[in-house]
Write a protein that holds these residues in place. Structure first.
Motif, PDB file in Angstrom:
ATOM      1  N   THR A   1      49.801  36.167  48.302  1.00 25.04           N
ATOM      2  CA  THR A   1      48.456  35.604  48.270  1.00 25.04           C
ATOM      3  C   THR A   1      47.543  36.586  47.542  1.00 25.04           C
ATOM      4  O   THR A   1      47.361  37.717  48.005  1.00 25.04           O
ATOM      5  N   ALA A   2      46.985  36.151  46.426  1.00 25.25           N
ATOM      6  CA  ALA A   2      46.064  36.994  45.657  1.00 25.25           C
ATOM      7  C   ALA A   2      44.635  36.695  46.092  1.00 25.25           C
ATOM      8  O   ALA A   2      44.306  35.553  46.438  1.00 25.25           O
ATOM      9  N   LEU A   3      43.795  37.699  46.060  1.00 28.40           N
ATOM     10  CA  LEU A   3      42.394  37.499  46.419  1.00 28.40           C
ATOM     11  C   LEU A   3      41.607  36.900  45.262  1.00 28.40           C
ATOM     12  O   LEU A   3      40.635  36.186  45.478  1.00 28.40           O
ATOM     13  N   LEU A   4      42.055  37.199  44.025  1.00 26.57           N
ATOM     14  CA  LEU A   4      41.396  36.681  42.824  1.00 26.57           C
ATOM     15  C   LEU A   4      42.460  36.285  41.804  1.00 26.57           C
ATOM     16  O   LEU A   4      43.515  36.909  41.737  1.00 26.57           O
ATOM     17  N   PRO A   5      42.197  35.265  40.986  1.00 26.12           N
ATOM     18  CA  PRO A   5      43.156  34.939  39.921  1.00 26.12           C
ATOM     19  C   PRO A   5      43.198  36.069  38.889  1.00 26.12           C
ATOM     20  O   PRO A   5      42.260  36.860  38.779  1.00 26.12           O
ATOM     21  N   SER A   6      44.274  36.121  38.156  1.00 21.64           N
ATOM     22  CA  SER A   6      44.444  37.162  37.155  1.00 21.64           C
ATOM     23  C   SER A   6      43.865  36.722  35.823  1.00 21.64           C
ATOM     24  O   SER A   6      43.984  35.568  35.433  1.00 21.64           O
ATOM     25  N   GLY A   7      43.289  37.659  35.122  1.00 18.09           N
ATOM     26  CA  GLY A   7      42.883  37.418  33.754  1.00 18.09           C
ATOM     27  C   GLY A   7      43.978  37.840  32.796  1.00 18.09           C
ATOM     28  O   GLY A   7      43.873  37.660  31.591  1.00 18.09           O
ATOM     29  N   GLY A   8      45.065  38.394  33.357  1.00 18.57           N
ATOM     30  CA  GLY A   8      46.149  38.925  32.541  1.00 18.57           C
ATOM     31  C   GLY A   8      47.426  38.128  32.654  1.00 18.57           C
ATOM     32  O   GLY A   8      47.474  36.958  32.305  1.00 18.57           O
ATOM     33  N   ASP A   9      48.439  38.774  33.186  1.00 20.74           N
ATOM     34  CA  ASP A   9      49.792  38.209  33.193  1.00 20.74           C
ATOM     35  C   ASP A   9      50.165  37.576  34.528  1.00 20.74           C
ATOM     36  O   ASP A   9      49.535  37.825  35.553  1.00 20.74           O
ATOM     37  N   ASP A  10      51.244  36.779  34.491  1.00 20.98           N
ATOM     38  CA  ASP A  10      51.865  36.309  35.726  1.00 20.98           C
ATOM     39  C   ASP A  10      52.400  37.532  36.477  1.00 20.98           C
ATOM     40  O   ASP A  10      52.726  38.553  35.868  1.00 20.98           O
ATOM     41  N   VAL A  11      52.509  37.410  37.800  1.00 26.02           N
ATOM     42  CA  VAL A  11      53.045  38.498  38.622  1.00 26.02           C
ATOM     43  C   VAL A  11      54.391  38.042  39.176  1.00 26.02           C
ATOM     44  O   VAL A  11      54.497  36.953  39.741  1.00 26.02           O
TER      45      VAL A  11
END
Length: 121
Positions: free
Chosen positions: A95-105
């Protein structure tokens, strides 16, 4: 002598998503330790890992970095200690707190399972 088995689960969270989940078939025994490796979190976002069974939390959400290997004296001691019964299907959830502006994790979770004693030596 204690015997161990390893099961791994791989989760990929697309950069626009906040949650990724996968079912993990855990064999009989006791999950004594977990460890993770991750790639793609170049922004060093807080991404929580939790372990559930039927949406009941068995391992409270905590940042992935708390489950990374440390400099323990042996492989088992370098992993995060847990105490979860095996012989069932669990869910590993990111669960991420914020979406990424970069790559998939992508994260691989290793479950270290202590096998039940057979009573024979």
């Amino acid at each position: 002598m204690e015997k161990y088995e390893y099961v791994t689960a791989t989760l990929t969270m697309p950069k626009t998503d906040l949650v990724a989940e996968v079912n993990v078939n855990i064999p009989d025994g006791k999950v004594t330790n977990i460890g993770i490796v991750q790639s793609g979190n170049n922004e060093q976002r807080i991404i929580n890992l939790s372990i559930l069974e039927n949406n009941n939390t068995l391992l409270q959400p905590a940042d992935l970095r708390f489950s990374e290997r440390t400099g323990g004296s042996n492989f088992k001691d370098s992993l995060r200690p847990v105490d979860i019964d095996g012989g069932r299907i669990l869910q590993a959830r990111l669960t991420a707190l914020l979406p990424s502006g970069g790559d998939d994790v992508t994260v691989q979770v290793l479950f270290m399972i202590q096998k039940p004693s057979t009573g024979f030596r």
